[in-house]
Scaffold this active site. Structure first.
Site, PDB file in Angstrom:
ATOM      1  N   HIS A 124     -18.870  -8.884  11.666  1.00 28.12           N
ATOM      2  CA  HIS A 124     -19.762  -8.784  10.506  1.00 28.12           C
ATOM      3  C   HIS A 124     -21.195  -8.480  10.941  1.00 28.12           C
ATOM      4  O   HIS A 124     -22.168  -8.949  10.346  1.00 28.12           O
ATOM      5  CB  HIS A 124     -19.727 -10.082   9.690  1.00 28.12           C
ATOM      6  CG  HIS A 124     -19.826  -9.867   8.213  1.00 28.12           C
ATOM      7  ND1 HIS A 124     -18.725  -9.692   7.409  1.00 28.12           N
ATOM      8  CD2 HIS A 124     -20.890  -9.781   7.378  1.00 28.12           C
ATOM      9  CE1 HIS A 124     -19.105  -9.529   6.153  1.00 28.12           C
ATOM     10  NE2 HIS A 124     -20.422  -9.566   6.113  1.00 28.12           N
ATOM     11  N   SER A 169     -19.558  -3.015  14.038  1.00 27.93           N
ATOM     12  CA  SER A 169     -20.573  -3.963  14.540  1.00 27.93           C
ATOM     13  C   SER A 169     -21.292  -3.445  15.770  1.00 27.93           C
ATOM     14  O   SER A 169     -20.710  -3.365  16.862  1.00 27.93           O
ATOM     15  CB  SER A 169     -19.990  -5.349  14.844  1.00 27.93           C
ATOM     16  OG  SER A 169     -19.436  -5.952  13.687  1.00 27.93           O
TER      17      SER A 169
END
Length: 437
Positions: free
Chosen positions: A336, A368
């Site tokens: 994330h 990411s």
């Protein structure tokens, strides 16, 4: 500066017809002869600095900030420095093909727009600007559950560009069902279930500002446009106040109430006198996500859609094995963007082990820390089928709307193409681990 001509969709579909890298590079240099520069900085650090100056403090903290001491976000970027490209020489790369196939669709490049929520904090056109850029480039957009614009409107702007839907699994299964049905109706080609945000991480920059956009009605357009959610809101409003004492009103509270009213469908003035906008925010905060979700629940989703199901947030090969055991169609290696667990493994460091575990049985995508085409090249070399890009194009959005989004992704695509050429690679399938030291 007026827009310069870009590659046509047909040219992008067959990159051997024209080099994306040379075309973009040449267009910029030709415009420079007349004193024109790109709408957004090409150099990643300069792009980030410019976006910070353009965005409000709250918006910048939300978009650029990560969990805790920002260590995972740094680990994501630093992981790329531990892998070095070893170019090969005297290889015929005059014609190159950046395309890749995913779930039966041939994409012009192994690049996707990652799902990013609350884009209204970056630009008033929000998700619609991203959809416009995705349409122009022909690259897939992964629509966020936390969008600022309902998915139906975004799909209309996308035209025939591919779209996937990212799902936060709500506490209300009926709402999950509704989201999935709507995603199918707008032509989504996959469902991406985000696993790592069943609770919000400890995001220190947002906490210092005491600012959560959802508490002001921002980023919940998928909910306020959903019939199931609207029914839940109406039921809550009909039940009346919770009985908890109401704090004395402040200027900040009034601004928050106005924001809630603006984000509920209908007339803002009328909404200010209605209990529904505040009930919508309270309902959202109650139903946002489920911490009780387990592997067994994936069967529930499989029963409700025939679309490919990908799991986003996998970092451990053991979870990749479980995902395969439960019949998923793809994995997105992601933490994330460092926003959930401080001090976690860099996503690129997690990629090789997961690729090895999966062993080609389903596509492994990467997310990411990607800031450049060279970064994307490294992720592909370590086994990713394609790469999701997030923050960089959000910075472009903040600076120049749809054009800024397009230029950022086009620049990244161009650098990937040129990195392939300079490394002796004519196609994405040739970007393999032996090209890295």
């Amino acid at each position: 500066m007026t827009d310069q001509p870009t590659l046509s969709r047909a040219q992008r579909a067959t990159t051997s017809a024209v080099s994306v890298g040379r075309e973009v590079q040449g267009r910029i240099y030709r415009a420079g002869v007349f004193g024109h520069r790109p709408a957004v900085p090409v150099e990643p650090a300069a792009l980030e600095r410019a976006a910070e100056r353009a965005m409000s403090r709250q918006a910048w903290s939300y978009v650029a900030g990560s969990a805790g001491q920002q260590r995972t976000a740094r680990a994501n970027v630093e992981a790329f420095d531990r892998h070095r490209i070893v170019p090969r020489m005297l290889v015929d790369v005059e014609e190159r093909d950046t395309s890749v196939e995913l779930f039966g669709r041939r994409l012009p490049a192994p690049l996707l727009f990652a799902p990013v929520g609350v884009l209204e904090m970056a630009h008033r056109d929000a998700d619609l600007a991203v959809a416009e850029a995705a349409r122009q480039l022909g690259l897939p957009m992964v629509l966020s559950t936390q969008a600022s614009v309902p998915m139906e409107q975004v799909a209309a702007r996308l035209g025939d560009a591919p779209r996937w839907f990212q799902l936060y699994w709500s506490r209300e299964d009926e709402l999950v069902d509704s989201f999935v049905r709507r995603a199918e109706q707008i032509g989504s080609e996959a469902i991406v279930v985000t696993l790592d945000t069943h609770v919000l991480g400890w995001r220190t920059r947002d906490l210092d500002l005491a600012y959560l956009p959802f508490a002001r009605g921002q980023g919940i357009a998928q909910y306020t446009s959903d019939p199931v959610f609207r029914r839940l809101v109406a039921e809550r409003a009909a039940a009346g106040p919770s009985g908890e004492p109401t704090p004395r009103p402040t200027a900040a509270a009034v601004r928050a109430l106005v924001s809630m009213a603006r984000h509920w469908p209908g007339d803002t003035w009328g909404n200010l006198r209605s209990p529904l906008p505040r009930a919508a925010v309270e309902t959202f905060l109650d139903v946002f996500s489920r911490s009780s979700l387990s592997w067994a629940d994936l069967a529930y989703l499989r029963e409700r859609t025939a679309l490919p199901i990908l799991l986003k947030g996998i970092q451990d090969p053991r979870d990749a094995a479980l995902a395969l055991d439960h019949g998923v169609d793809g994995i997105v290696v992601s933490n994330h963007g460092g926003r959930q667990v401080d001090g976690a493994i860099g996503s690129l460091d997690a990629l090789p082990g997961i690729v090895e575990e999966v062993d080609g049985r389903v596509p492994v995508l990467f997310d990411s820390g990607v800031r450049s085409g060279a970064d994307a090249f490294k992720a592909l070399a370590l086994g990713a089928r394609a790469v999701l890009v997030g923050r960089p194009w959000v910075y472009g959005l903040a600076l120049a709307g749809a054009r800024g989004v397009r230029e950022v992704m086009e620049d990244l695509w161009a650098e990937l193409d040129l990195t392939m050429a300079l490394s002796g690679v004519g196609g994405v399938e040739q970007v393999t681990r032996d090209l890295l030291a």
